[in-house]
Design a protein around this motif. Structure first.
Motif, PDB file in Angstrom:
ATOM      1  N   ILE A 275       0.845  -1.200   0.000  1.00  0.00           N
ATOM      2  CA  ILE A 275       0.000   0.000   0.000  1.00  0.00           C
ATOM      3  C   ILE A 275       0.880   1.250   0.000  1.00  0.00           C
ATOM      4  O   ILE A 275       0.644   2.209  -0.732  1.00  0.00           O
ATOM      5  CB  ILE A 275      -0.927   0.009   1.243  1.00  0.00           C
ATOM      6  CG1 ILE A 275      -1.816  -1.223   1.239  1.00  0.00           C
ATOM      7  CG2 ILE A 275      -1.769   1.277   1.280  1.00  0.00           C
ATOM      8  CD1 ILE A 275      -2.405  -1.529   2.601  1.00  0.00           C
TER       9      ILE A 275
ATOM     10  N   GLY B 281      -6.520  -6.455   1.938  1.00  0.00           N
ATOM     11  CA  GLY B 281      -6.073  -7.050   3.206  1.00  0.00           C
ATOM     12  C   GLY B 281      -5.679  -8.489   2.951  1.00  0.00           C
ATOM     13  O   GLY B 281      -4.685  -8.755   2.279  1.00  0.00           O
TER      14      GLY B 281
ATOM     15  N   ASP C  70      -7.271  -2.200  -1.638  1.00  0.00           N
ATOM     16  CA  ASP C  70      -6.504  -2.948  -0.635  1.00  0.00           C
ATOM     17  C   ASP C  70      -7.425  -4.016  -0.055  1.00  0.00           C
ATOM     18  O   ASP C  70      -8.328  -3.697   0.717  1.00  0.00           O
ATOM     19  CB  ASP C  70      -6.005  -2.010   0.469  1.00  0.00           C
ATOM     20  CG  ASP C  70      -5.497  -2.802   1.681  1.00  0.00           C
ATOM     21  OD1 ASP C  70      -5.115  -3.983   1.505  1.00  0.00           O
ATOM     22  OD2 ASP C  70      -5.501  -2.245   2.793  1.00  0.00           O
TER      23      ASP C  70
END
Ligand SMILES: *Cc1c(COP(=O)(O)O)cnc(C)c1O
Length: 462
Positions: A154, A261, A259
């Protein structure tokens, strides 16, 4: 014995070093460490003598030195048995690696490798080639890049593509992921300017278009990790966000960065769990870049995987941070082997995280009952009870898998679990309602005997 010097009862460092009992210590710790420990012990002994204590001739110097060295130089990174039932346990090393991934690590680290060497051209190659074809095939993305972890992924994406510009984030997704990783802080560090959009509970597609200005570089979507909102809540889907940004006239649409995760390549709903967002779906829905972890539901080594449009990935590779965030050959080897299991269609049987998620409740019950019976044979009383395992790793918050737990009732539970942590290998379990609980789902099948032995030894001592 008035007049005799009480300090004379102490041996010299030299005498002690040469004593036979010290030999094994010298072999395992080396002379410098042993001498230092002996000096420390002698120093303490002199202080005690100064305080009037008489030193005993029978004092076991080797034993005391061993205890001191064992305490000071104890291995802090140890393999252990995870009885907690949390499959992707961040404190316990997240995903255990598959046998194939472990073998690949050993093979590649044993000697030299083609890490940055092109065997077809006979000259310098790029470490970014490895696992690339597999990731492209599995996700449908044009290109990919592998970095140290998803947090680095990220950060690199924002620093390389959004520094000095605005990044839109829905207020409902401005989360802290754990370990102090807060999205607003990461954005600031990357040099991007955060533009908060919508409200905590509700964000609509037009909130994004309204917020887009000349400085807007991207829309960042963040999986809320182990945090869930319920009730009067709405947030645009990825496809809706992509579509609405394309309607803005006279402008190249801002990038859409997703994103995930954990992310997943397999559909979690086939196991009675909520659907965790799939990487290939995000690519298909039009995200320009998607980032996810290597050691959450992917079940591989710690890594951050960035997939998406080729020209963007190329910019990431050329950014100065790329070098600082790059991964080691062992990570690449383990990741490659893990991805091959998916490609062969054997992820469920080969990758431990998926073996645990897909474990049959009947098999779990039999294992817990087997443990109970073996403890009973050894004179330790225990039982079984229905319980719940969780996936962990910031994926699927609130979702559980049914399991059967081994339950142990003792008066001094805290002492019992402390001794289990002290056991070799350590055993980590849960305490709930005055019971010690051990969940077979996260205990590797080959650890069953070791676990039962640990419980028997520890239980007998109490
Ligand atoms: C876990 C997680 C991260 C961080 O990933 P690491 O691989 O641990 O660095 C980032 N974003 C989300 C949404 C996560 O769940």
């Amino acid at each position: 014995m008035s007049g005799s010097n009480p300090y004379r009862s102490l041996p010299s460092v030299d005498q002690l070093i040469r004593s036979e009992a010290m030999t094994p210590l010298l072999e395992s710790y080396g002379k410098a460490e042993v001498v230092e420990s002996i000096r420390g012990l002698l120093e303490e002994a002199r202080i005690e003598i100064g305080n009037g204590r008489v030193w005993s001739e029978s004092f076991d110097w080797a034993k005391e030195t061993a205890a001191r060295l064992g305490h000071e130089l104890a291995d802090t990174l140890l393999p252990l048995i995870n009885g907690t039932g949390v499959i992707i346990h961040t404190n316990l090393g997240r995903a255990p690696l598959s046998r194939k991934a472990r073998t690949a690590v050993v093979e590649i680290s044993r000697g030299y490798s083609s890490l940055e060497y092109s065997l077809s051209e006979g000259k310098r190659g790029s470490r970014h080639e490895h696992a690339g074809a597999l990731i492209r095939r599995l996700t449908g993305a044009e290109d990919c890049m592998i970095v140290n972890n998803n947090a680095s992924a990220i950060f690199l994406v924002l620093a390389a593509l959004c520094s000095g510009s605005e990044v839109l984030v829905s207020r409902g997704e401005l989360v802290e992921i754990g370990g102090g990783f807060r999205i607003p802080d990461v954005l600031r560090q990357s040099g991007a300017r955060l533009v908060e959009v919508g409200t905590t509970n509700r964000t609509h597609p037009h909130d994004f278009t309204d917020a887009v200005g000349p400085e807007t570089a991207a829309l960042l979507r963040i999986h809320p990790s182990n945090f869930r909102q319920i009730g009067f809540v709405t947030t645009p889907t990825l496809a809706e966000s992509v579509a609405v940004l394309r309607t803005i006239p006279d402008r190249v649409p801002p990038l859409v960065i997703d994103d995930l995760g954990s992310g997943t390549l397999l559909d979690t709903s086939q196991f009675g769990l909520a659907p965790e967002p799939m990487v290939q779906s995000s690519v298909e829905a039009g995200a320009d870049l998607v980032t996810f972890s290597g050691d959450k539901l992917l079940g591989g080594p710690q890594a951050g995987i960035i997939v998406g449009r080729a020209p963007l990935i190329e910019r990431l590779r050329r950014h100065p941070l790329a070098r600082a965030l790059r991964v080691d050959k062992m990570t690449l080897a383990a990741l490659d082997a893990t991805l091959r299991s998916y490609r062969r269609g054997s992820a469920l049987t080969e990758i431990p995280v998926w073996q645990m998620i897909s474990a049959q409740t009947e098999a779990l019950r039999r294992r817990a009952e087997g443990w109970r019976d073996r403890l009973a044979d050894a004179g330790i009383e225990s039982g079984t009870a229905k319980g719940e395992s969780t996936v962990g790793g910031g994926s699927l918050p609130g979702e559980t898998l049914p399991t059967t737990l081994l339950t142990i009732k003792l008066s001094n539970l805290d002492e019992f679990v402390a001794r289990l942590r002290d056991h070799s290998p350590p055993v980590i379990c849960r305490i709930q309602n005055d019971l010690v609980l051990v969940d077979p789902r996260t205990v590797l099948v080959e650890q069953d005997d070791t676990l039962v032995d640990a419980l028997i030894q520890t239980g007998h001592g109490l």
